[in-house]
Design a protein around this motif. Sequence first.
Motif, PDB file in Angstrom:
ATOM      1  N   ASP A  21      25.719  26.591 -39.152  1.00  0.00           N
ATOM      2  CA  ASP A  21      25.844  28.043 -39.164  1.00  0.00           C
ATOM      3  C   ASP A  21      26.557  28.602 -37.935  1.00  0.00           C
ATOM      4  O   ASP A  21      26.552  29.806 -37.702  1.00  0.00           O
ATOM      5  CB  ASP A  21      24.450  28.695 -39.278  1.00  0.00           C
TER       6      ASP A  21
ATOM      7  N   ILE B 165      29.244  30.089 -35.622  1.00  0.00           N
ATOM      8  CA  ILE B 165      30.477  30.857 -35.805  1.00  0.00           C
ATOM      9  C   ILE B 165      31.343  30.770 -34.549  1.00  0.00           C
ATOM     10  O   ILE B 165      32.542  30.642 -34.613  1.00  0.00           O
ATOM     11  CB  ILE B 165      30.166  32.347 -36.080  1.00  0.00           C
TER      12      ILE B 165
ATOM     13  N   LYS C  90      25.208  32.288 -37.574  1.00  0.00           N
ATOM     14  CA  LYS C  90      24.881  33.048 -38.779  1.00  0.00           C
ATOM     15  C   LYS C  90      23.392  32.849 -39.071  1.00  0.00           C
ATOM     16  O   LYS C  90      22.839  31.791 -38.805  1.00  0.00           O
ATOM     17  CB  LYS C  90      25.705  32.472 -39.933  1.00  0.00           C
TER      18      LYS C  90
ATOM     19  N   HIS D 293      20.872  31.889 -41.525  1.00  0.00           N
ATOM     20  CA  HIS D 293      21.060  31.031 -42.695  1.00  0.00           C
ATOM     21  C   HIS D 293      20.819  31.803 -43.998  1.00  0.00           C
ATOM     22  O   HIS D 293      19.826  32.512 -44.136  1.00  0.00           O
ATOM     23  CB  HIS D 293      20.109  29.839 -42.611  1.00  0.00           C
TER      24      HIS D 293
ATOM     25  N   LEU E 271      29.492  39.061 -41.066  1.00  0.00           N
ATOM     26  CA  LEU E 271      30.155  38.035 -40.261  1.00  0.00           C
ATOM     27  C   LEU E 271      31.682  38.137 -40.310  1.00  0.00           C
ATOM     28  O   LEU E 271      32.371  37.633 -39.436  1.00  0.00           O
ATOM     29  CB  LEU E 271      29.674  36.641 -40.664  1.00  0.00           C
TER      30      LEU E 271
END
Lengths: 226, 721
Positions: free
Chosen positions: B421, B423, B434, B436, B549
């Motif tokens: 996850d 970024i 992120k 999940h 995101l």
Amino acid sequence: MSFKSAVITFPGSNCDRDALCYLKDLTKGEVHNIWHEETSLPKVDLVILPGGFSFGDYLRSGAMASKSKIIDEVVKHANDNRYLLGICNGFQILTEIGLLEGALIRNKKLKFLGKNCFIKKKFKNNFNLSIKDNQILQIPVAHNEGNFYCDTETLNILKNNEQIAFEYCKGEFSNTEENINGSIEAIAGITNKKKNVLGMMPHPERAYSDFHQSQDGRLIIESLIS
Amino acid sequence: MNEELILQHGLTLDEFQVIRKYLNRDLSIEELGIFSAMWNEHCCYKTSKKWLKKLPTDNEIVIQGPGENAGVIDLQDNDGIAFKIESHNHPSYIEPFNGSATGVGGILRDIFTMGARPIATLDSIRFGLIETEKTKYLLNGVVHGIGHYGNCIGIPNIGGECEFESTYDFNNLVNAMAMGHVQKDKIFYSKPKSIGGLIVYIGSKTGKDGIHGASMASDVFSEEDEDEKRPSVQVGDPFMEKLLMEGCLELMSSGLIESMQDMGAAGITSSSVEMASKGNVGVYINLDKVPLRQPLSAYEILLSESQERMLAVIDKKNNHKVREILQKWQIDYEVIGEITDTKRVVFESNNKIVVDLPVEIIVDDAPEYDREFYIPRKRKNKDFDFSKIKLEDMIINLLTNLNYLDKSWVFDQYDSTVMGDTIREPGQSSGIVKIHGTQKVIGASTDCNPLYIRINPYEGMKYTVAESYRNLIACNINPLAITNNLNFASPLDPNIMGELVLSIHGLKTAAIKFNTPIVSGNVSLYNQTNEIPIKPTPVIGMVGSNMDLNKINTNKFCEIGNKILILGKQLTKNCSPYLLQDQKIAFNISEFNDLEVLNLDFEKKIANCVLELSDLKCIMSCNDISRGGIFSALLKMQYKDMGFRVKVPDPIDLFCEYSAGYVIEIRSKDFEEVTSFLTKKGAEYLEIGEIIKEGIEINSKKFDYFDIMNKYRNDFEKIIS
């Protein structure tokens, strides 16, 4: 027919969830998570032995996991000519079981290596069908023992049978060395003779989603499904 | 009791008299041990409490402020984020590998004790000069230890800081931060729910390691101490922690546990006393039931800081189910006591009651000091001669200073992408992961500006908070809350105490202005060895979020031909401390001018411009300007084959620090829109140049792009090996 798959979890596996997501998102088929103490394995097309530190890497990376109860079933699965993929610690486990040749020893610089690496395919097999010759893939590595080693005789066998699936290479603008961990002939992944078992150090399950830095890891599952 | 024994336990004779008077009897050695563990700085904040109380700790998004294992903030829907930073300074100096590894282990336990799954770690580490013999050994050991633990348990390390400065020569700092994701309706607290609940021990067996660790952490060091104190450093086993984490999270999600407390500093003593105090109840524990690695006395069991252990309270009826789950994870489990209504802490060993104390005297009556402090004197203005410094030399000065070089050597030893996850990886202005299964991201940054704080603790601390704030803003992350780790030398020195008090005030001012409350933290005092105090180092970890995101900015150049703009206000050369220090213009702390007052409203105004422009997708890349000025920010932004061509009135301007400083990259076609937006908002900007292919050009002077980038990327490893 939909593609079925499974991920084995050992105590200390830490990429099992990542592998499950990778399979669910890309195969759209049934995905099972199997605990290492199970004694049966559902009939699936692909089994993944995930990355991590199974049994804390005690004794030797992968050594203790290779003696787990589920392993008999994993071997049967491979002998049935179905796909088996070992990623990172999974690769180490496969060499400990003896399904793959060679061994993974400590990285040349004796340090853990967690970064993006670049690989390309060496010989064609069902795991890399969708990858073009000389196509450079960007996929993260994260390992302490990823330095592939085998004797000359074995190396010749691997070459003659075209069992080398991936090798490390330099990225276009990258600062990385050509052979990041010192592996013999920069080997990043090998298959068994029948080419239905692949072990690789890079983590394709960390490079497939839109938000990942690269989506090149998709190509492995896409190759198997195509 | 003899005086020597009391002093050896880190208590003053006055403190002992308070206890003696309250109990009106002599203490057992075990009881003395408990006070030693609970009344030191590390556990009861006796020096800092008075001032910490002044910090803002609450707003509409705070679910849990300071006082629990970690703070928790609301991230909308049912998502919460638990986070905290903690120091492991002294152990990491004595035994860098295990000291730093167990620092990571401890902070992760704080997170999953709350019912949160850890999703990222960051580290703020500081060492002495690399020329000092021991620094290389400490750096290698600490980085190896952090990596060893985090990599094995499988939590991505997404950033932090690593700096070198002479006052840390014999007192390096290791502050580890962790964040976890928790379902808001499934947060676990240390408060037990019912009288008669079973107290259960979960995890590794207890051994001799770490006995008196917490009181060691509250002590001044001399070099000779090092060997003698080594047995006080805990030894970590990340594999065991991974099993413990999975086991505990499974127990919590199955609803089999009432409350939980990790056995961290001061081990079973601290965790059981906290439990009793939080619930306003009593505890009874039979020490004979505690799983042991080796024969230990009651005293040793009480004070052991063996790692990977938890204390939980369960309902009797769940005993069997709990045991079954933990057996699957191969974790030791034992019922060792129960919650009572006595409001006393009672420990039994060998059919004898060895400790019987009211919770009140241990917790509520713990000492609190109002130590004397001095306010630093006003600084005299000084002018510096900048006429002789040449641009070429300035660049060389930066590229031979470890603090400016790319630190991939450090970050590459950490797994930053596990859990799938991540970024933004380490080395960028903030680390981002992120949540999940959602589109939400959280970002975090750790920062401290020790030189600024020594010059002016109040303003310096504002700059420190602003730096973290800018780090998040640059990525289009909305800053939400703070965790802090106050590292200082001995507070018995009124000058040091003054730095502590004023920097807490600076933190307060900035946190209120940015609406980023302090929800967790840690204090580490007495960081001095051989009477050399460290620079004041109150590290903060700031956490923020973006619900989408796809809106996150990159810190790396995007496209050749794009324009480079500067936002913010340059500090004058005379008041730009790192420019003066690192360009070898000012040498002693007394030579620096006072800091310019940081205008926090201005910080917010510019930050809002960056956020709005980011949402409009007008910002192609963005980085904040900090130590090393625009030049350093541009080097960090370099990517692929891209370089930069810039023009500024005076080349020295490129190396000055900024308030509200950002470098932004925009497309030519957006230039009109961006500049009229900025003008409308009253935000000044400076167009300084553009992105070019494989070149670095300053005021028409061409530099060797490949040489500079090669030094920037590779020299760190060369210098430290």
